[in-house]
Design a protein around this motif. Structure first.
Motif, PDB file in Angstrom:
ATOM      1  N   ARG A  67       0.854  -1.172   0.099  1.00 49.63           N
ATOM      2  CA  ARG A  67      -0.495  -0.151  -0.221  1.00 49.63           C
ATOM      3  C   ARG A  67       0.818   1.318  -0.072  1.00 49.63           C
ATOM      4  O   ARG A  67       0.799   2.106  -0.603  1.00 49.63           O
ATOM      5  CB  ARG A  67      -1.235  -0.616   0.819  1.00 49.63           C
ATOM      6  CG  ARG A  67      -1.164   1.147   1.509  1.00 49.63           C
ATOM      7  CD  ARG A  67      -2.094   1.523   2.576  1.00 49.63           C
ATOM      8  NE  ARG A  67      -1.305   1.602   3.924  1.00 49.63           N
ATOM      9  CZ  ARG A  67      -1.354   1.191   4.904  1.00 49.63           C
ATOM     10  NH1 ARG A  67      -2.928   0.711   5.739  1.00 49.63           N
ATOM     11  NH2 ARG A  67      -0.184   1.150   5.850  1.00 49.63           N
ATOM     12  N   ASP A  68       1.939   0.992   1.039  1.00 48.18           N
ATOM     13  CA  ASP A  68       2.593   2.441   0.573  1.00 48.18           C
ATOM     14  C   ASP A  68       3.912   2.697  -0.246  1.00 48.18           C
ATOM     15  O   ASP A  68       3.806   3.886  -1.059  1.00 48.18           O
ATOM     16  CB  ASP A  68       4.233   1.739   1.993  1.00 48.18           C
ATOM     17  CG  ASP A  68       3.272   1.971   2.829  1.00 48.18           C
ATOM     18  OD1 ASP A  68       1.952   2.864   3.813  1.00 48.18           O
ATOM     19  OD2 ASP A  68       4.002   1.886   4.244  1.00 48.18           O
ATOM     20  N   GLU A  69       4.179   1.286  -1.359  1.00 50.43           N
ATOM     21  CA  GLU A  69       4.639   1.544  -1.912  1.00 50.43           C
ATOM     22  C   GLU A  69       4.016   2.387  -3.376  1.00 50.43           C
ATOM     23  O   GLU A  69       4.434   2.898  -4.103  1.00 50.43           O
ATOM     24  CB  GLU A  69       4.814   0.562  -2.488  1.00 50.43           C
ATOM     25  CG  GLU A  69       5.836  -0.190  -2.168  1.00 50.43           C
ATOM     26  CD  GLU A  69       6.823  -1.894  -2.141  1.00 50.43           C
ATOM     27  OE1 GLU A  69       6.446  -1.964  -3.248  1.00 50.43           O
ATOM     28  OE2 GLU A  69       7.076  -2.083  -1.529  1.00 50.43           O
ATOM     29  N   VAL A  70       2.547   1.493  -3.179  1.00 50.78           N
ATOM     30  CA  VAL A  70       1.011   2.511  -4.058  1.00 50.78           C
ATOM     31  C   VAL A  70       0.975   4.090  -4.094  1.00 50.78           C
ATOM     32  O   VAL A  70       1.219   4.990  -4.882  1.00 50.78           O
ATOM     33  CB  VAL A  70       0.578   1.513  -4.413  1.00 50.78           C
ATOM     34  CG1 VAL A  70      -0.836   2.393  -5.023  1.00 50.78           C
ATOM     35  CG2 VAL A  70      -0.017   0.431  -4.744  1.00 50.78           C
ATOM     36  N   VAL A  71       1.250   4.008  -2.419  1.00 45.15           N
ATOM     37  CA  VAL A  71       1.514   5.690  -2.513  1.00 45.15           C
ATOM     38  C   VAL A  71       2.267   6.603  -2.974  1.00 45.15           C
ATOM     39  O   VAL A  71       1.666   7.617  -3.387  1.00 45.15           O
ATOM     40  CB  VAL A  71      -0.061   5.480  -0.315  1.00 45.15           C
ATOM     41  CG1 VAL A  71       0.360   7.496  -0.418  1.00 45.15           C
ATOM     42  CG2 VAL A  71      -0.923   5.577  -0.773  1.00 45.15           C
ATOM     43  N   ASP A  72       2.999   6.146  -2.696  1.00 42.22           N
ATOM     44  CA  ASP A  72       4.756   6.686  -2.892  1.00 42.22           C
ATOM     45  C   ASP A  72       4.815   7.054  -4.751  1.00 42.22           C
ATOM     46  O   ASP A  72       5.084   7.889  -4.910  1.00 42.22           O
ATOM     47  CB  ASP A  72       5.955   5.817  -2.783  1.00 42.22           C
ATOM     48  CG  ASP A  72       5.880   6.675  -0.889  1.00 42.22           C
ATOM     49  OD1 ASP A  72       5.609   7.087  -0.700  1.00 42.22           O
ATOM     50  OD2 ASP A  72       6.696   5.146  -0.769  1.00 42.22           O
ATOM     51  N   ARG A  73       3.772   5.987  -5.342  1.00 41.38           N
ATOM     52  CA  ARG A  73       3.727   6.649  -7.435  1.00 41.38           C
ATOM     53  C   ARG A  73       2.456   7.349  -7.275  1.00 41.38           C
ATOM     54  O   ARG A  73       3.098   7.607  -8.476  1.00 41.38           O
ATOM     55  CB  ARG A  73       3.572   5.613  -7.246  1.00 41.38           C
ATOM     56  CG  ARG A  73       5.038   4.175  -7.865  1.00 41.38           C
ATOM     57  CD  ARG A  73       4.309   2.496  -8.405  1.00 41.38           C
ATOM     58  NE  ARG A  73       3.540   1.959  -8.082  1.00 41.38           N
ATOM     59  CZ  ARG A  73       4.081   0.921  -7.752  1.00 41.38           C
ATOM     60  NH1 ARG A  73       5.070   0.710  -6.581  1.00 41.38           N
ATOM     61  NH2 ARG A  73       3.491  -0.023  -6.974  1.00 41.38           N
ATOM     62  N   VAL A  74       1.935   8.065  -6.557  1.00 37.64           N
ATOM     63  CA  VAL A  74       0.571   9.218  -6.509  1.00 37.64           C
ATOM     64  C   VAL A  74       1.076  10.479  -6.156  1.00 37.64           C
ATOM     65  O   VAL A  74       0.904   9.788  -5.335  1.00 37.64           O
ATOM     66  CB  VAL A  74      -0.443   8.100  -6.337  1.00 37.64           C
ATOM     67  CG1 VAL A  74      -2.003   9.077  -6.579  1.00 37.64           C
ATOM     68  CG2 VAL A  74      -0.507   6.480  -6.486  1.00 37.64           C
ATOM     69  N   THR A  75       1.232  11.012  -7.244  1.00 35.75           N
ATOM     70  CA  THR A  75       1.700  12.222  -6.794  1.00 35.75           C
ATOM     71  C   THR A  75      -0.352  13.459  -7.327  1.00 35.75           C
ATOM     72  O   THR A  75      -0.767  12.701  -7.707  1.00 35.75           O
ATOM     73  CB  THR A  75       2.581  12.703  -6.637  1.00 35.75           C
ATOM     74  OG1 THR A  75       2.470  13.273  -8.835  1.00 35.75           O
ATOM     75  CG2 THR A  75       3.952  12.583  -6.689  1.00 35.75           C
ATOM     76  N   PHE A  76       0.097  14.151  -6.562  1.00 37.75           N
ATOM     77  CA  PHE A  76      -1.816  15.444  -6.764  1.00 37.75           C
ATOM     78  C   PHE A  76      -1.227  16.525  -6.492  1.00 37.75           C
ATOM     79  O   PHE A  76       0.237  17.189  -6.258  1.00 37.75           O
ATOM     80  CB  PHE A  76      -2.164  15.439  -5.475  1.00 37.75           C
ATOM     81  CG  PHE A  76      -3.002  13.139  -4.897  1.00 37.75           C
ATOM     82  CD1 PHE A  76      -3.693  13.122  -5.408  1.00 37.75           C
ATOM     83  CD2 PHE A  76      -1.927  12.901  -4.588  1.00 37.75           C
ATOM     84  CE1 PHE A  76      -4.636  11.740  -5.171  1.00 37.75           C
ATOM     85  CE2 PHE A  76      -3.171  11.592  -4.383  1.00 37.75           C
ATOM     86  CZ  PHE A  76      -4.018  11.193  -5.279  1.00 37.75           C
ATOM     87  N   THR A  77      -1.415  17.188  -7.760  1.00 37.37           N
ATOM     88  CA  THR A  77      -1.842  18.529  -7.843  1.00 37.37           C
ATOM     89  C   THR A  77      -2.710  19.492  -8.228  1.00 37.37           C
ATOM     90  O   THR A  77      -3.249  18.998  -8.685  1.00 37.37           O
ATOM     91  CB  THR A  77      -0.124  18.537  -9.124  1.00 37.37           C
ATOM     92  OG1 THR A  77       0.219  20.045  -9.142  1.00 37.37           O
ATOM     93  CG2 THR A  77      -0.567  17.894 -10.352  1.00 37.37           C
ATOM     94  N   THR A  78      -2.194  20.364  -8.178  1.00 38.74           N
ATOM     95  CA  THR A  78      -3.384  21.877  -9.399  1.00 38.74           C
ATOM     96  C   THR A  78      -2.837  21.886 -10.204  1.00 38.74           C
ATOM     97  O   THR A  78      -3.610  23.172 -10.816  1.00 38.74           O
ATOM     98  CB  THR A  78      -3.832  22.744  -8.364  1.00 38.74           C
ATOM     99  OG1 THR A  78      -3.067  23.448  -7.655  1.00 38.74           O
ATOM    100  CG2 THR A  78      -4.150  22.269  -6.216  1.00 38.74           C
TER     101      THR A  78
END
Length: 163
Positions: A67-78
């Motif tokens: 789960r932590d690896e998946v979260v690390d692969r996703v970034t969020f931006t505006t």
């Protein structure tokens, strides 16, 4: 193997679901939202929303480390230009409003180069003046990851007659 990357425009239920599937399959994913509040909501939805990554851990589908690896692969931006910079493709997952979708694709046309642009709404075609790079996904959450997926190309708008 070259690392694959994608942008998802829209961090609602569909957008975060698409981002999760891509990230769980090894893609680096950038999710673009309109403001910081929506960015926070999208991140929360990815992790602990219905069918989020925490549910996958609780159901035994992912370990906490996975789960932590998946979260690390996703970034969020505006920032749309930042979100799309260097990615392999872009998936639109915004509200089902053709005017909004049209504006998203006009903005994408301005900030991207030759990346394919995917819409999660096949009925969207015909509502833009320029759709040369626009494609539709019949099964948005799985189509890019499964052989034999359907990619419907938009019409040429360059004046060359090429598709």
């Amino acid at each position: 193997m070259t690392q694959q990357s994608a942008t998802v425009v829209g961090g609602g239920i569909m957008g975060t679901g698409i981002a999760q599937v891509l990230a769980r399959n090894g893609y680096d994913v950038s999710v673009r939202e309109l403001n910081d509040e929506l960015v926070g909501e999208a991140r929360e939805r990815l992790i602990s929303g219905n069918y989020g990554l925490d549910d996958a851990v609780e159901g035994g589908y992912l370990s906490e480390d996975e789960r932590d690896e998946v979260v690390d692969r996703v970034t969020f931006t505006t920032d749309l230009a930042d979100a799309t910079n260097g990615t392999d493709f872009v998936i639109e997952a915004v509200t089902e409003d053709l005017a909004v979708k049209g504006q998203v694709f006009r903005n994408l046309n301005d900030v991207t180069d030759d990346q394919p642009l995917y819409s999660n709404t096949s009925g969207y075609f015909g509502s833009l003046d320029c759709e040369r790079r626009l494609r539709s996904l019949e099964s948005c959450r799985h189509s890019l990851l499964q052989p034999g997926s359907s990619h419907v190309h938009g019409r040429d708008c360059t004046g060359t007659g090429d598709e």
